[in-house]
Design a protein around this motif. Structure first.
Motif, mmCIF file in Angstrom:
data_model
loop_
_atom_site.group_PDB
_atom_site.id
_atom_site.type_symbol
_atom_site.label_atom_id
_atom_site.label_comp_id
_atom_site.label_asym_id
_atom_site.label_seq_id
_atom_site.Cartn_x
_atom_site.Cartn_y
_atom_site.Cartn_z
ATOM 1 N N ASN A 44 0.824 -1.201 0.000
ATOM 2 C CA ASN A 44 0.000 0.000 0.000
ATOM 3 C C ASN A 44 0.859 1.251 0.000
ATOM 4 O O ASN A 44 1.840 1.328 0.729
ATOM 5 N N ARG A 46 0.637 5.071 1.026
ATOM 6 C CA ARG A 46 -0.213 5.848 1.918
ATOM 7 C C ARG A 46 0.078 7.339 1.780
ATOM 8 O O ARG A 46 1.167 7.736 1.390
ATOM 9 N N GLN A 54 -4.465 7.269 4.924
ATOM 10 C CA GLN A 54 -5.272 6.945 3.746
ATOM 11 C C GLN A 54 -4.447 6.219 2.682
ATOM 12 O O GLN A 54 -3.337 6.618 2.354
ATOM 13 N N LYS A 55 -5.015 5.150 2.109
ATOM 14 C CA LYS A 55 -4.361 4.415 1.023
ATOM 15 C C LYS A 55 -4.568 5.165 -0.282
ATOM 16 O O LYS A 55 -5.666 5.619 -0.578
ATOM 17 N N GLN A 56 -3.489 5.278 -1.068
ATOM 18 C CA GLN A 56 -3.575 5.927 -2.377
ATOM 19 C C GLN A 56 -3.573 4.915 -3.512
ATOM 20 O O GLN A 56 -4.213 5.113 -4.534
ATOM 21 N N ALA A 58 -1.945 0.523 -4.527
ATOM 22 C CA ALA A 58 -1.293 -0.705 -4.068
ATOM 23 C C ALA A 58 -0.513 -1.308 -5.228
ATOM 24 O O ALA A 58 -1.007 -1.342 -6.355
ATOM 25 N N VAL A 114 5.644 4.497 1.387
ATOM 26 C CA VAL A 114 5.628 3.040 1.488
ATOM 27 C C VAL A 114 6.544 2.619 2.620
ATOM 28 O O VAL A 114 7.494 3.329 2.975
ATOM 29 N N LEU A 146 -7.682 1.581 -6.015
ATOM 30 C CA LEU A 146 -8.410 1.204 -4.799
ATOM 31 C C LEU A 146 -9.819 1.730 -4.820
ATOM 32 O O LEU A 146 -10.143 2.715 -5.348
#
Length: 146
Positions: A44, A46, A54-56, A58, A114, A146
């Motif tokens: 992920n 972030r 927050q995930k941006q 993957a 990361v 995502l």
């Protein structure tokens, strides 16, 4: 009066030169690859250097990442790039490192973070300018939306 004019002109030229120097340094990236993930897992990216951020995007194992060089703890990937790979990995293992990526694949690049445990320096790679980076990447470097 002439002295002030020349001093102001010299200052303007110096300011412009330093501005371009700063910009060119900011567009140099180091190529690192996603590794060490369990089968079928993704790394992920972030928004901030924290697991709860927050995930941006993957990326899977093998994806080439465009690293800015900046890691938490004051570590710079460009500074440690000539050390043996095992030493580089040891230095960033428990650090967050900044990436420059296009999570939506629409040309809008942003920075993200990361976890260093899951990236490895690509042996023999050299830092490249931002515009040239896409040419150096392979097809596995596309993020999962995502």
């Amino acid at each position: 009066m002439k002295f002030r004019f020349h001093a102001a002109a010299a200052f303007a030229v110096a300011s412009t030169v330093f501005a371009f120097i700063g910009q060119s340094h900011a567009t140099v990236f180091a190529a690192w690859q996603v590794t060490n993930l369990p089968f079928g897992d993704t790394l992920n990216v972030r928004k901030y250097p924290a697991g709860s951020s927050q995930k941006q995007a993957a990326y899977p194992n093998g994806a080439v990442l465009q690293m800015t060089g900046r890691c938490t703890g004051g570590i710079n990937l460009l500074d440690i790039g000539k050390q043996p790979v095992w030493k580089q990995e040891q230095k960033i293992r428990y650090r967050w490192c900044e990436v420059w990526h296009d999570p939506a694949q629409n040309g809008n690049f942003v920075t993200g973070w990361v976890y260093g445990k899951y990236i490895t320096h690509i042996d023999g790679s050299v830092p490249v300018r931002g515009a040239d980076f896409r040419l150096a990447c392979n097809s596995k470097s596309q993020p999962m939306v995502l």
